[in-house]
Design a protein around this motif. Structure first.
Motif, PDB file in Angstrom:
ATOM      1  N   SER A   1       0.816  -1.344  -0.105  1.00 16.70           N
ATOM      2  CA  SER A   1       0.001   0.137  -0.037  1.00 16.70           C
ATOM      3  C   SER A   1       0.796   1.321  -0.095  1.00 16.70           C
ATOM      4  CB  SER A   1      -1.019  -0.160   1.018  1.00 16.70           C
ATOM      5  OG  SER A   1      -1.521   1.338   1.389  1.00 16.70           O
ATOM      6  N   ILE A   2       1.867   1.293   1.028  1.00 15.10           N
ATOM      7  CA  ILE A   2       2.782   2.661   0.971  1.00 15.10           C
ATOM      8  C   ILE A   2       3.508   2.542  -0.279  1.00 15.10           C
ATOM      9  CG2 ILE A   2       4.714   3.621   2.087  1.00 15.10           C
ATOM     10  CD1 ILE A   2       3.582   1.979   4.865  1.00 15.10           C
ATOM     11  N   ALA A   3       4.097   1.533  -0.875  1.00 15.71           N
ATOM     12  CA  ALA A   3       4.846   1.375  -2.037  1.00 15.71           C
ATOM     13  C   ALA A   3       4.173   1.993  -3.302  1.00 15.71           C
ATOM     14  CB  ALA A   3       5.474  -0.054  -2.245  1.00 15.71           C
ATOM     15  N   HIS A   4       2.725   1.593  -3.346  1.00 17.70           N
ATOM     16  CA  HIS A   4       1.968   1.957  -4.492  1.00 17.70           C
ATOM     17  C   HIS A   4       1.816   3.518  -4.176  1.00 17.70           C
ATOM     18  CE1 HIS A   4      -1.388   1.451  -7.311  1.00 17.70           C
ATOM     19  NE2 HIS A   4      -1.870   2.479  -6.815  1.00 17.70           N
ATOM     20  N   ALA A   5       1.396   3.907  -3.200  1.00 18.12           N
ATOM     21  CA  ALA A   5       1.111   5.561  -2.865  1.00 18.12           C
ATOM     22  C   ALA A   5       2.329   6.180  -3.218  1.00 18.12           C
ATOM     23  CB  ALA A   5       0.814   5.520  -1.450  1.00 18.12           C
ATOM     24  N   GLU A   6       3.566   5.735  -3.024  1.00 16.67           N
ATOM     25  CA  GLU A   6       4.800   6.568  -3.312  1.00 16.67           C
ATOM     26  C   GLU A   6       4.966   6.469  -4.946  1.00 16.67           C
ATOM     27  OE1 GLU A   6       7.848   4.164  -1.314  1.00 16.67           O
ATOM     28  OE2 GLU A   6       7.675   5.529   0.753  1.00 16.67           O
ATOM     29  N   GLU A   7       4.585   5.392  -5.456  1.00 15.45           N
ATOM     30  CA  GLU A   7       4.780   5.513  -6.976  1.00 15.45           C
ATOM     31  C   GLU A   7       3.646   6.132  -7.620  1.00 15.45           C
ATOM     32  OE1 GLU A   7       5.235   1.259  -7.872  1.00 15.45           O
ATOM     33  OE2 GLU A   7       6.874   1.256  -6.648  1.00 15.45           O
ATOM     34  N   SER A   8       2.530   6.476  -6.929  1.00 19.36           N
ATOM     35  CA  SER A   8       1.239   6.957  -7.481  1.00 19.36           C
ATOM     36  C   SER A   8       1.396   8.901  -7.333  1.00 19.36           C
ATOM     37  CB  SER A   8       0.086   6.488  -6.903  1.00 19.36           C
ATOM     38  OG  SER A   8      -0.189   5.159  -7.267  1.00 19.36           O
ATOM     39  N   GLY A   9       2.519   9.200  -6.634  1.00 20.13           N
ATOM     40  CA  GLY A   9       2.566  10.617  -6.573  1.00 20.13           C
ATOM     41  C   GLY A   9       2.306  11.098  -5.061  1.00 20.13           C
ATOM     42  N   TYR A  10       2.118  10.434  -4.158  1.00 20.08           N
ATOM     43  CA  TYR A  10       1.860  10.925  -2.849  1.00 20.08           C
ATOM     44  C   TYR A  10       2.943  11.732  -2.214  1.00 20.08           C
ATOM     45  CZ  TYR A  10      -2.968   8.959  -2.509  1.00 20.08           C
ATOM     46  OH  TYR A  10      -4.317   8.855  -2.815  1.00 20.08           O
ATOM     47  N   GLY A  11       4.396  10.906  -2.563  1.00 22.49           N
ATOM     48  CA  GLY A  11       5.426  11.522  -2.253  1.00 22.49           C
ATOM     49  C   GLY A  11       5.688  11.207  -0.562  1.00 22.49           C
ATOM     50  N   ASN A  12       5.961  12.400   0.015  1.00 23.82           N
ATOM     51  CA  ASN A  12       6.257  12.338   1.699  1.00 23.82           C
ATOM     52  C   ASN A  12       4.776  11.933   2.629  1.00 23.82           C
ATOM     53  OD1 ASN A  12       8.853  12.850   1.631  1.00 23.82           O
ATOM     54  ND2 ASN A  12       8.523  15.032   1.779  1.00 23.82           N
ATOM     55  N   LEU A  13       3.669  12.053   1.614  1.00 25.30           N
ATOM     56  CA  LEU A  13       2.456  11.768   2.300  1.00 25.30           C
ATOM     57  C   LEU A  13       1.796  10.242   1.897  1.00 25.30           C
ATOM     58  CD1 LEU A  13       0.338  15.000   1.449  1.00 25.30           C
ATOM     59  CD2 LEU A  13       1.639  14.197   3.873  1.00 25.30           C
ATOM     60  N   ALA A  14       2.860   9.446   1.390  1.00 29.84           N
ATOM     61  CA  ALA A  14       2.461   8.030   1.104  1.00 29.84           C
ATOM     62  C   ALA A  14       1.817   7.120   2.290  1.00 29.84           C
ATOM     63  CB  ALA A  14       3.725   7.238   0.731  1.00 29.84           C
ATOM     64  N   TRP A  15       2.261   7.902   3.601  1.00 33.89           N
ATOM     65  CA  TRP A  15       1.516   7.202   4.686  1.00 33.89           C
ATOM     66  C   TRP A  15       0.076   7.266   4.701  1.00 33.89           C
ATOM     67  CZ3 TRP A  15      -0.988  10.643   7.901  1.00 33.89           C
ATOM     68  CH2 TRP A  15      -0.400  11.974   7.740  1.00 33.89           C
ATOM     69  N   VAL A  16      -0.462   8.333   3.956  1.00 29.95           N
ATOM     70  CA  VAL A  16      -1.755   8.669   4.347  1.00 29.95           C
ATOM     71  C   VAL A  16      -2.894   7.541   3.926  1.00 29.95           C
ATOM     72  CG1 VAL A  16      -3.644  10.259   3.596  1.00 29.95           C
ATOM     73  CG2 VAL A  16      -1.453  11.152   4.268  1.00 29.95           C
ATOM     74  N   PRO A  17      -2.795   7.200   2.710  1.00 27.22           N
ATOM     75  CA  PRO A  17      -3.708   6.120   2.389  1.00 27.22           C
ATOM     76  C   PRO A  17      -3.571   4.935   3.384  1.00 27.22           C
ATOM     77  CG  PRO A  17      -2.753   6.643   0.348  1.00 27.22           C
ATOM     78  CD  PRO A  17      -1.959   7.391   1.595  1.00 27.22           C
ATOM     79  N   ALA A  18      -2.245   4.523   3.388  1.00 27.69           N
ATOM     80  CA  ALA A  18      -2.138   3.321   4.487  1.00 27.69           C
ATOM     81  C   ALA A  18      -2.968   3.438   5.781  1.00 27.69           C
ATOM     82  CB  ALA A  18      -0.566   3.024   4.565  1.00 27.69           C
ATOM     83  N   THR A  19      -2.592   4.692   6.146  1.00 26.44           N
ATOM     84  CA  THR A  19      -3.245   5.098   7.759  1.00 26.44           C
ATOM     85  C   THR A  19      -4.481   5.005   7.739  1.00 26.44           C
ATOM     86  OG1 THR A  19      -1.225   6.346   8.164  1.00 26.44           O
ATOM     87  CG2 THR A  19      -3.156   6.645   9.540  1.00 26.44           C
ATOM     88  N   VAL A  20      -5.320   5.688   6.613  1.00 24.35           N
ATOM     89  CA  VAL A  20      -6.796   5.943   6.384  1.00 24.35           C
ATOM     90  C   VAL A  20      -7.325   4.727   6.291  1.00 24.35           C
ATOM     91  CG1 VAL A  20      -8.674   6.953   5.208  1.00 24.35           C
ATOM     92  CG2 VAL A  20      -6.670   8.372   5.542  1.00 24.35           C
ATOM     93  N   GLY A  21      -6.891   3.757   5.300  1.00 21.91           N
ATOM     94  CA  GLY A  21      -7.354   2.491   4.991  1.00 21.91           C
ATOM     95  C   GLY A  21      -7.288   1.413   6.178  1.00 21.91           C
ATOM     96  N   PHE A  22      -6.152   1.527   6.701  1.00 27.63           N
ATOM     97  CA  PHE A  22      -6.066   0.701   7.983  1.00 27.63           C
ATOM     98  C   PHE A  22      -7.085   1.164   9.074  1.00 27.63           C
ATOM     99  CE2 PHE A  22      -4.197  -0.433  12.171  1.00 27.63           C
ATOM    100  CZ  PHE A  22      -3.488  -1.565  11.843  1.00 27.63           C
ATOM    101  N   LEU A  23      -7.518   2.330   9.406  1.00 26.74           N
ATOM    102  CA  LEU A  23      -8.280   2.549  10.394  1.00 26.74           C
ATOM    103  C   LEU A  23      -9.737   2.297   9.907  1.00 26.74           C
ATOM    104  CD1 LEU A  23      -6.514   5.970  11.679  1.00 26.74           C
ATOM    105  CD2 LEU A  23      -6.512   3.714  12.815  1.00 26.74           C
ATOM    106  N   LEU A  24      -9.780   2.537   8.747  1.00 26.81           N
ATOM    107  CA  LEU A  24     -11.374   2.385   8.195  1.00 26.81           C
ATOM    108  C   LEU A  24     -11.577   0.796   8.345  1.00 26.81           C
ATOM    109  CD1 LEU A  24     -11.621   4.408   4.973  1.00 26.81           C
ATOM    110  CD2 LEU A  24     -12.877   4.881   7.402  1.00 26.81           C
ATOM    111  N   GLY A  25     -10.588   0.157   7.994  1.00 29.47           N
ATOM    112  CA  GLY A  25     -10.801  -1.401   8.045  1.00 29.47           C
ATOM    113  C   GLY A  25     -10.987  -1.938   9.387  1.00 29.47           C
ATOM    114  N   GLY A  26     -10.582  -1.461  10.330  1.00 28.63           N
ATOM    115  CA  GLY A  26     -10.751  -1.696  12.004  1.00 28.63           C
ATOM    116  C   GLY A  26     -12.157  -1.214  12.071  1.00 28.63           C
TER     117      GLY A  26
END
Length: 273
Positions: free
Chosen positions: A66-91
């Protein structure tokens, strides 16, 4: 065979993988025909092993990609955002599911059932508890194959998706028996206990197809979908599997089971990925 499989559509691959994980549950549930009961220590080891597999899969097969994909999709230093949001939504999704579906965790008396009040039988409540935590497993498999089709991150390969399905399938074998055996002990016939066990995983092929289709239709969802499945699985591990394995005087050996499960899934992901 692998070459033929690689030519299938991602949705069909996810369906086949989901059927495989369900069939592993069938194998585990069939133990009820050969054994009268399962030792509590064995059940705790099984729960620990399943927890270890799911923890390792959550990181290597879901969060890291998830983090690797976000980095390659242009999130840059914010690559942690999708991983964090998705992770919390899953819980949060699993928490909501827990509240709206009545269920009973393995080893608990009927008065400890969770969710809305119901007159459902103990067997049905046990079945619903296992079915709930099979949902994120199916989603994880489907999202894994959808990620391969996206073809953006080198973290996602066909072999890593197959490894994820294999790891979940392996832990489904003891899971199937862990459900069918208590239901048999509760007075149900072997066939009824077997059917409760195997049907608890029928949701996995369905969730796998939905996960793959969602990722394919909206590729921007991929990093969120990967981490969503991870968050849902971690919720199951912490809320259900680890407590179940640690409250019957078998904490040390259950913890070793967890470590073995973690190691098995890690090896599968790293070796196949």
């Amino acid at each position: 065979m692998l070459e033929t499989f690689s030519h299938f559509s991602p949705v069909l691959q996810a369906l086949i993988a989901g059927i495989f994980t369900w069939s592993c549950t069938v194998v585990g549930a069939s133990f009820v025909f050969f054994f009268k009961q399962v030792n509590r220590k064995v059940l705790d080891i099984m729960s620990g092993f399943a927890a270890g597999v799911m923890i390792a899969a959550s990181f290597w097969s879901l969060l890291a990609p998830s983090i690797a994909h976000a980095e390659e999709s242009g999130y840059g230093n914010l690559a942690w955002v999708p991983a964090t949001v998705g992770f919390l939504l899953g819980g949060a999704f699993l928490r909501l599911t827990d509240r709206i579906i009545p269920h009973l965790h393995l080893g608990e008396p009927l008065e400890n059932r969770e969710g809305p009040q119901t007159k459902a039988s103990k067997s049905l409540l046990l079945f619903l508890a296992i079915t709930i935590h099979n949902i994120p497993e199916g989603l994880a498999v489907g999202v894994g194959f959808g990620a391969v089709a996206a073809g953006i991150s080198t973290q996602n390969t066909l072999m890593s998706a197959i490894g994820l399905a294999l790891g979940i399938g392996i832990q489904n074998i003891p899971e199937g028996s862990a459900l069918s055996m208590p239901i048999r002990a509760d007075g149900k016939s072997r066939w009824k206990a077997f059917n409760y066990g195997q049907m608890s995983a029928l949701v996995e092929p369905v969730a796998a197809v939905l996960g793959a289709a969602a990722v394919l239709s909206m590729s921007a969802l991929l990093p969120y979908a990967l981490s969503f499945a991870a968050g849902a699985m971690i919720f199951v591990v912490v809320e259900e599997l680890i407590p179940e394995s640690q409250t019957n005087g078998n904490s040390d050996i259950a913890t070793m089971g967890l470590m073995v499960g973690f190691a098995v899934m890690m090896i599968l992901d790293v070796a196949l990925g």
